[in-house]
Write a protein that holds these residues in place. Sequence first.
Motif, PDB file in Angstrom:
ATOM      1  N   TYR A   1       0.842  -1.592  -0.161  1.00 52.50           N
ATOM      2  CA  TYR A   1      -0.136   0.409  -0.132  1.00 52.50           C
ATOM      3  C   TYR A   1       0.499   0.977  -0.439  1.00 52.50           C
ATOM      4  CZ  TYR A   1      -4.454   2.969   1.095  1.00 52.50           C
ATOM      5  OH  TYR A   1      -4.880   3.819   1.326  1.00 52.50           O
ATOM      6  N   VAL A   2       1.066   1.953  -1.149  1.00 52.81           N
ATOM      7  CA  VAL A   2       1.533   2.855  -1.337  1.00 52.81           C
ATOM      8  C   VAL A   2       0.510   4.608  -1.623  1.00 52.81           C
ATOM      9  CG1 VAL A   2       3.023   4.753  -2.733  1.00 52.81           C
ATOM     10  CG2 VAL A   2       3.239   2.171  -2.562  1.00 52.81           C
ATOM     11  N   THR A   3       1.058   5.565   0.399  1.00 56.40           N
ATOM     12  CA  THR A   3       0.255   6.782  -0.502  1.00 56.40           C
ATOM     13  C   THR A   3       0.717   7.652  -0.026  1.00 56.40           C
ATOM     14  OG1 THR A   3      -1.206   8.186   1.166  1.00 56.40           O
ATOM     15  CG2 THR A   3       0.531   6.504   2.316  1.00 56.40           C
ATOM     16  N   PHE A   4       0.522   8.767  -1.227  1.00 55.86           N
ATOM     17  CA  PHE A   4       1.015   9.532  -1.084  1.00 55.86           C
ATOM     18  C   PHE A   4       0.334  11.848  -0.788  1.00 55.86           C
ATOM     19  CE2 PHE A   4       1.905   7.545  -5.306  1.00 55.86           C
ATOM     20  CZ  PHE A   4       3.215   7.484  -5.534  1.00 55.86           C
TER      21      PHE A   4
ATOM     22  N   PHE B   1      10.679   4.820  -7.155  1.00 50.17           N
ATOM     23  CA  PHE B   1       9.111   4.108  -7.356  1.00 50.17           C
ATOM     24  C   PHE B   1       9.099   2.695  -7.578  1.00 50.17           C
ATOM     25  CE2 PHE B   1       4.697   3.494  -7.866  1.00 50.17           C
ATOM     26  CZ  PHE B   1       4.460   3.023  -6.717  1.00 50.17           C
TER      27      PHE B   1
ATOM     28  N   CYS C   1       8.420  -1.152  -5.939  1.00 47.67           N
ATOM     29  CA  CYS C   1       8.054  -2.108  -6.609  1.00 47.67           C
ATOM     30  C   CYS C   1       8.510  -3.297  -7.336  1.00 47.67           C
ATOM     31  CB  CYS C   1       6.773  -1.615  -7.567  1.00 47.67           C
ATOM     32  SG  CYS C   1       6.088  -0.186  -7.183  1.00 47.67           S
TER      33      CYS C   1
ATOM     34  N   ILE D   1      -2.047   1.642  -4.862  1.00 45.88           N
ATOM     35  CA  ILE D   1      -1.065   3.159  -4.815  1.00 45.88           C
ATOM     36  C   ILE D   1      -2.733   4.373  -4.560  1.00 45.88           C
ATOM     37  CG2 ILE D   1      -0.014   4.972  -5.710  1.00 45.88           C
ATOM     38  CD1 ILE D   1       0.736   2.595  -8.088  1.00 45.88           C
ATOM     39  N   ASP D   2      -2.476   5.086  -4.193  1.00 48.27           N
ATOM     40  CA  ASP D   2      -3.693   6.050  -3.214  1.00 48.27           C
ATOM     41  C   ASP D   2      -2.945   7.116  -2.667  1.00 48.27           C
ATOM     42  OD1 ASP D   2      -5.667   6.948  -1.581  1.00 48.27           O
ATOM     43  OD2 ASP D   2      -5.550   6.416   0.351  1.00 48.27           O
TER      44      ASP D   2
ATOM     45  N   LEU E   1      -3.089   9.343  -5.810  1.00 47.97           N
ATOM     46  CA  LEU E   1      -2.290   9.836  -7.199  1.00 47.97           C
ATOM     47  C   LEU E   1      -2.372  11.441  -7.174  1.00 47.97           C
ATOM     48  CD1 LEU E   1      -0.489   8.344  -9.342  1.00 47.97           C
ATOM     49  CD2 LEU E   1      -2.328   8.318 -10.485  1.00 47.97           C
TER      50      LEU E   1
ATOM     51  N   LEU F   1       3.173   1.235 -14.247  1.00 49.61           N
ATOM     52  CA  LEU F   1       2.871   0.166 -13.361  1.00 49.61           C
ATOM     53  C   LEU F   1       1.669  -0.796 -13.977  1.00 49.61           C
ATOM     54  CD1 LEU F   1       1.683   3.409 -11.262  1.00 49.61           C
ATOM     55  CD2 LEU F   1       2.870   1.263 -10.560  1.00 49.61           C
TER      56      LEU F   1
ATOM     57  N   VAL G   1      -5.091   2.040  -8.211  1.00 43.14           N
ATOM     58  CA  VAL G   1      -4.744   3.529  -8.165  1.00 43.14           C
ATOM     59  C   VAL G   1      -6.374   4.251  -8.027  1.00 43.14           C
ATOM     60  CG1 VAL G   1      -3.228   5.202  -9.171  1.00 43.14           C
ATOM     61  CG2 VAL G   1      -3.227   2.849  -9.757  1.00 43.14           C
TER      62      VAL G   1
END
Length: 169
Positions: free
Chosen positions: A28-31, A92, A96, A110-111, A113, A132, A145
Amino acid sequence: LGSRPSMGKTLFLTQLALHVSKSEPVMYVTFERTPFPFVNRFYSCLSGIELNRLRTERMMSGELKGMEAINEELYARKLFVTEKFKKPFVDFMAICHKAKQEHGIRLLIIDGLQALEKYSAPYEQDHLLWRLGEFALINKLCVIVSSQHTRDPEERGGSRRPELNDFQG
């Protein structure tokens, strides 16, 4: 996954990650920029304790004891969280690839974007999405995403259905 701000995208993705991570590795990746550690969202979902109470640490003694069990449960899951990522996209993608090789991730979330607009040019975001997609096909994993769209549909006349150019990021 796209919608207006504060419509529940992050909550949905958090719950999805918790559910899938019971049996499959999830990254889980959050920006999104938050004033508290993002992992608190996972604690809140599992404990039922409101996020603001977790953030201000206003919990009852019984709730504190329950947090120890939740901490163990989170640690046992196959859930890898990365937040406040500001590195170049090459880094990044390398992260991954490493997560796929070392942990066998099956789902990449990916939260937020749209938050990347501050750190990159639009063509870089398009390139990231293309990479991706390629990464997902080659490695046979699911990529989800999220991005929020502007409030333009509310302000324009006629149809208020969102259009592709309403999405940020």
